[in-house]
Design a protein around this motif. Structure first.
Motif, short mmCIF file in Angstrom:
data_model
loop_
_atom_site.label_atom_id
_atom_site.label_comp_id
_atom_site.label_asym_id
_atom_site.label_seq_id
_atom_site.Cartn_x
_atom_site.Cartn_y
_atom_site.Cartn_z
N PRO A 189 -12.41 10.60 -8.78
CA PRO A 189 -13.38 11.68 -8.55
C PRO A 189 -14.62 11.56 -9.42
N ALA A 190 -15.77 11.79 -8.81
CA ALA A 190 -17.04 11.79 -9.54
C ALA A 190 -17.44 13.19 -9.97
N TYR A 191 -16.96 14.19 -9.25
CA TYR A 191 -17.34 15.57 -9.54
C TYR A 191 -16.29 16.29 -10.40
N ILE A 192 -15.11 16.50 -9.86
CA ILE A 192 -14.09 17.30 -10.57
C ILE A 192 -13.19 16.38 -11.37
N LYS A 193 -13.30 16.47 -12.69
CA LYS A 193 -12.54 15.61 -13.59
C LYS A 193 -11.38 16.38 -14.21
N THR A 194 -10.25 15.70 -14.35
CA THR A 194 -9.10 16.25 -15.07
C THR A 194 -9.26 15.94 -16.55
N VAL A 195 -9.12 16.96 -17.39
CA VAL A 195 -9.18 16.78 -18.84
C VAL A 195 -7.76 16.91 -19.38
N TYR A 196 -7.21 15.84 -19.87
CA TYR A 196 -5.80 15.75 -20.24
C TYR A 196 -5.36 16.91 -21.12
N LYS A 197 -4.34 17.62 -20.68
CA LYS A 197 -3.71 18.73 -21.39
C LYS A 197 -4.59 19.97 -21.53
N LEU A 198 -5.81 19.93 -20.99
CA LEU A 198 -6.71 21.07 -21.16
C LEU A 198 -7.06 21.74 -19.84
N GLY A 199 -7.32 20.96 -18.79
CA GLY A 199 -7.69 21.59 -17.53
C GLY A 199 -8.63 20.72 -16.72
N TYR A 200 -9.71 21.33 -16.24
CA TYR A 200 -10.65 20.63 -15.37
C TYR A 200 -12.08 20.95 -15.76
N ARG A 201 -13.00 20.05 -15.39
CA ARG A 201 -14.42 20.30 -15.53
C ARG A 201 -15.14 19.65 -14.37
N LEU A 202 -16.34 20.13 -14.10
CA LEU A 202 -17.17 19.54 -13.05
C LEU A 202 -18.32 18.78 -13.71
N ASP A 203 -18.49 17.53 -13.34
CA ASP A 203 -19.56 16.69 -13.87
C ASP A 203 -20.64 16.50 -12.82
N ALA A 239 -12.25 21.55 -39.08
CA ALA A 239 -11.27 20.72 -39.77
C ALA A 239 -9.90 20.83 -39.12
N LYS A 240 -9.75 21.77 -38.18
CA LYS A 240 -8.48 21.95 -37.48
C LYS A 240 -8.34 20.90 -36.40
N SER A 241 -7.17 20.26 -36.37
CA SER A 241 -7.05 19.12 -35.47
C SER A 241 -5.88 19.22 -34.49
N THR A 242 -5.15 20.33 -34.47
CA THR A 242 -4.02 20.42 -33.57
C THR A 242 -4.48 20.68 -32.15
N GLU A 243 -3.62 20.36 -31.19
CA GLU A 243 -3.94 20.60 -29.78
C GLU A 243 -4.18 22.08 -29.53
N ALA A 244 -3.36 22.94 -30.17
CA ALA A 244 -3.50 24.39 -29.98
C ALA A 244 -4.87 24.86 -30.44
N ASP A 245 -5.37 24.31 -31.55
CA ASP A 245 -6.69 24.68 -32.05
C ASP A 245 -7.78 24.26 -31.07
N ARG A 246 -7.65 23.06 -30.51
CA ARG A 246 -8.66 22.58 -29.56
C ARG A 246 -8.66 23.44 -28.30
N VAL A 247 -7.47 23.76 -27.81
CA VAL A 247 -7.38 24.60 -26.61
C VAL A 247 -7.99 25.97 -26.88
N ALA A 248 -7.70 26.54 -28.07
CA ALA A 248 -8.24 27.86 -28.41
C ALA A 248 -9.76 27.83 -28.44
N GLY A 249 -10.33 26.80 -29.04
CA GLY A 249 -11.78 26.70 -29.11
C GLY A 249 -12.41 26.56 -27.75
N LEU A 250 -11.83 25.73 -26.91
CA LEU A 250 -12.39 25.53 -25.57
C LEU A 250 -12.21 26.75 -24.69
N TRP A 273 -12.35 24.10 -18.06
CA TRP A 273 -11.64 25.32 -17.66
C TRP A 273 -10.14 25.06 -17.71
N SER A 274 -9.40 25.94 -18.36
CA SER A 274 -7.94 25.84 -18.32
C SER A 274 -7.43 26.29 -16.96
N ARG A 275 -6.20 25.95 -16.63
CA ARG A 275 -5.63 26.40 -15.36
C ARG A 275 -5.57 27.92 -15.30
#
Length: 229
Positions: A211-225, A81-92, A172-174
């Protein structure tokens, strides 16, 4: 990848509805109403993905996630039920692969499940070899080939690619990438990792601007697809 989904939630109605939708999508479902049950199921069964509520009667979802991450890289979709950016970053940051805020549509959840499993579905680990799309990464020789051609990567670029490639779809965060790639004692700024990402994209992507492999995730970091074929 197993098609078994573990639903961890102590609200029977939510479990019932999600079970109906996921079964209709072709998945086998195992329910768990406590964190302890979730950990035991993750240890005992070939789970393909975990849908994990953060509010459980015996322990927090964050604690469950940490325990499971101690022995498994199974994808985890957190419900909260938590919806803040800080909560999302903490979970990830503790190892979740995606984050869904209540209330949500069951159709959206099943779509998220499909997307997560699709991202990692073509990822193969064959001995010391990681295969992701056209990329072949040899962990023993510490080499990377694309379509059979050897790529010239720096040590940091190689470590960065292996870190991302071991867990496709994970964000992944920076700070995490700095720690994994450059070391916890690195004294530079976390934006240094952006330069390595840029340089790595120049070498592995067909079009580094799209990029098809390394994607930027806004305000969170990067992931590889895993690119779609």
């Amino acid at each position: 990848m197993s098609s078994t989904i573990l639903i961890v939630d102590d609200e029977p109605k939510i479990v019932e509805v999600l079970t109906l939708y996921l079964k209709a999508d072709g998945y086998h479902v195992i329910p768990a109403s406590t964190g302890q049950q979730a950990v035991e199921c993750a240890e005992s069964y070939p789970i393909g993905l975990i849908v994990l509520d953060l509010m459980l009667p015996d322990m927090s979802g964050e604690e469950v996630c940490r325990k499971i991450r101690g022995f498994s890289r199974v994808p985890i979709l957190m419900l909260t039920a938590k919806s803040t950016e800080a909560d999302r970053v903490a979970g990830l940051s503790i190892g979740a692969d995606d984050y869904l805020v209540k209330p949500f549509s069951p159709r959206e959840l099943t779509a998220r499940v499909r997307a997560i499993l699709r991202r990692i579905g073509d990822h193969k680990v064959l001995g010391d070899l990681l295969e992701i799309g056209a990329l072949h990464i040899s962990l023993e020789a510490k080499t990377v080939k694309k379509n059979g051609c050897l790529l010239e990567l720096t040590p940091n670029e190689y470590r960065l690619l292996v870190t991302l490639a071991r867990y496709p779809g994970r964000i992944w965060s920076r700070d995490e990438l700095v720690s994994e790639v450059l070391g916890i004692d690195f004294a530079g700024i976390d934006r240094t990792i952006d330069t390595h990402i840029k340089n790595l994209r120049q070498k592995i992507e067909d079009d580094p601007r799209e990029p098809a492999y390394i994607k930027t995730v806004y305000k969170l970091g990067y992931r590889l697809d895993v690119p779609e074929r």
